[in-house]
Design an enzyme around this catalytic site. Structure first.
Site, PDB file in Angstrom:
ATOM      1  CG  ASP A   1      43.742  29.034  27.590  1.00  0.00           C
ATOM      2  OD1 ASP A   1      43.069  28.370  28.411  1.00  0.00           O
ATOM      3  OD2 ASP A   1      43.230  29.752  26.722  1.00  0.00           O
TER       4      ASP A   1
ATOM      5  CG  PHE B   1      43.284  33.821  33.837  1.00  0.00           C
ATOM      6  CD1 PHE B   1      42.113  33.942  34.559  1.00  0.00           C
ATOM      7  CD2 PHE B   1      43.191  33.603  32.462  1.00  0.00           C
ATOM      8  CE1 PHE B   1      40.874  33.855  33.953  1.00  0.00           C
ATOM      9  CE2 PHE B   1      41.949  33.516  31.838  1.00  0.00           C
ATOM     10  CZ  PHE B   1      40.786  33.643  32.592  1.00  0.00           C
TER      11      PHE B   1
ATOM     12  CG  HIS C   1      32.178  38.188  27.643  1.00  0.00           C
ATOM     13  ND1 HIS C   1      31.575  38.263  26.412  1.00  0.00           N
ATOM     14  CD2 HIS C   1      33.049  37.157  27.554  1.00  0.00           C
ATOM     15  CE1 HIS C   1      32.051  37.318  25.620  1.00  0.00           C
ATOM     16  NE2 HIS C   1      32.945  36.649  26.294  1.00  0.00           N
TER      17      HIS C   1
END
Length: 377
Positions: free
Chosen positions: A240, A268, A286
């Site tokens: 993260d 990422f 999503h």
């Protein structure tokens, strides 16, 4: 649950949503929904009115979290409305009874001659000390998503999110990481939403022949902890942004697998991904538009060794787009808060995985509203 006839279509829908959020998801057919909605002999507007005023049920549920109602009832219940008002220092005695009875009608509370008490699902999922507490996620819905939903009409007309960001700001910069408080609330909410899904994914997926698993968009590290706790032979890394690391380390420190779970700071989309035998994408795809979804899957493929796996999970929509109501809510929220995000069906995700080069794409059944797809390089 849906083997019993509900008093109205909307009652069925709300119970269906609660079960989806807590993981006790049961399929409801479109035919059954239609039968509940329309009585050919005596069609009424009751169902439509209840849908239209359903925001009051939502607000009362969330007010219970904000006021500490469910914790008080767990510790001291059953309690009368007057006793609740006294303990929570509430002046609106008349309105309180209405609010409590709405929660009874929605199945959040139970009522007996002794007073009000928590329903079983409330005891399990709305007490902060419970491991699968979803109250932070619901509180975030009440604080931010509720305001976003007020812009639904304009968003549908313009295809623009209603979050009033500056032109050069992303949702993550302007809403999630805008302040320390907004970041903390978002990470707490996502951790709560992920806990039940992470445990089920850890238990359902075959981790044999894997040594190292990497969770992309890890947040506080729920997923790598649950996987490493389930399989003592595995090491896990969570990826993260750098500002998430202190929260990750604090959460992981309480895990029995803390010595096998590490953090890697990275974007990422732009940075090299840590080496791993499997990448996990949970509640991540999503958030992004189609091109970015495909790009992220392609990056996972490119970084995996031969025989490596990718695990994608989330509130994927059923093929008819009528049964997973919670997934539909999440997809609509992507329009309201993000520029390009949307939820998707398993068949759509399967096609993207295949296009990225993956093979042997298979669905791993888990209980609840989540769907899990596993594919191999």
């Amino acid at each position: 649950m849906f083997g019993l006839k509900c008093n109205s279509y909307t009652t069925c829908i709300r119970k269906h949503l609660l079960s989806s959020l807590t993981g006790e998801y049961t399929q409801m057919s479109e035919t059954a929904a239609t039968a509940e909605t329309v009585d050919t002999d005596d069609a009424t507007a009751e169902g439509l009115l209840q849908v239209g005023f359903g925001f009051l049920s939502s607000r009362v549920l969330i007010a219970g979290i904000e006021l500490g109602l469910y914790t008080e009832l767990s510790e001291s219940g059953p309690l009368s409305a007057d006793a609740i008002a006294e303990r929570l220092d509430l002046d609106a005695r008349r309105g309180l009874r209405d609010a409590l009875d709405i929660l009874v009608a929605e199945g959040v509370l139970a009522r007996s001659p002794d007073g009000y008490e928590n329903a079983p699902a409330t005891e399990q999922f709305l007490l902060p000390e419970r491991p699968e507490y979803v109250g932070d996620f619901l509180a975030l819905a009440g604080e931010r998503m509720y305001r976003s939903a007020a812009d639904t009409t304009a968003c549908l007309q313009t295809n623009e999110p209603g979050n009033e960001l500056d032109d050069d700001q992303t949702f993550w910069e302007g809403r999630v990481y805008e302040t320390d408080e907004s970041r903390d609330r978002f990470l707490d909410a996502m951790a709560g939403l992920s806990c039940r899904a992470a445990r089920r994914v850890a238990e359902a997926v075959d981790w044999d022949d894997l040594d190292r698993v990497c969770d992309l968009g890890t947040g506080k590290g729920v997923v790598p902890c649950r996987i490493a706790e389930h399989d003592p032979e595995l090491t896990a890394v969570g990826v993260d942004l750098p500002e998430v690391e202190p929260h990750f380390r604090e959460f992981v420190a309480d895990s029995d697998a803390a010595d096998r779970v590490t953090f890697a700071a990275a974007d990422f989309f732009a940075d090299p991904l840590p080496e791993a035998d499997a990448y996990v994408l949970g509640h991540v795809l999503h958030d992004w538009g189609l091109d970015q979804k495909r790009r992220l899957l392609e990056r996972a493929y490119d970084h995996l060794p031969e025989g490596g796996r990718v695990i994608v999970y989330g509130t994927m929509l059923d093929e008819s787009r009528t049964e997973n109501l919670f997934g539909l809510y999440m997809s609509l929220l992507m329009l309201l808060e993000l520029q390009d995000g949307f939820d998707y069906t398993r068949s759509e995700c399967r096609a993207w995985l295949t296009d990225a080069g993956f093979s042997d794409v298979r669905h791993v059944p888990v209980a609840g509203a989540e769907s899990v797809l596993v594919a191999e390089r």
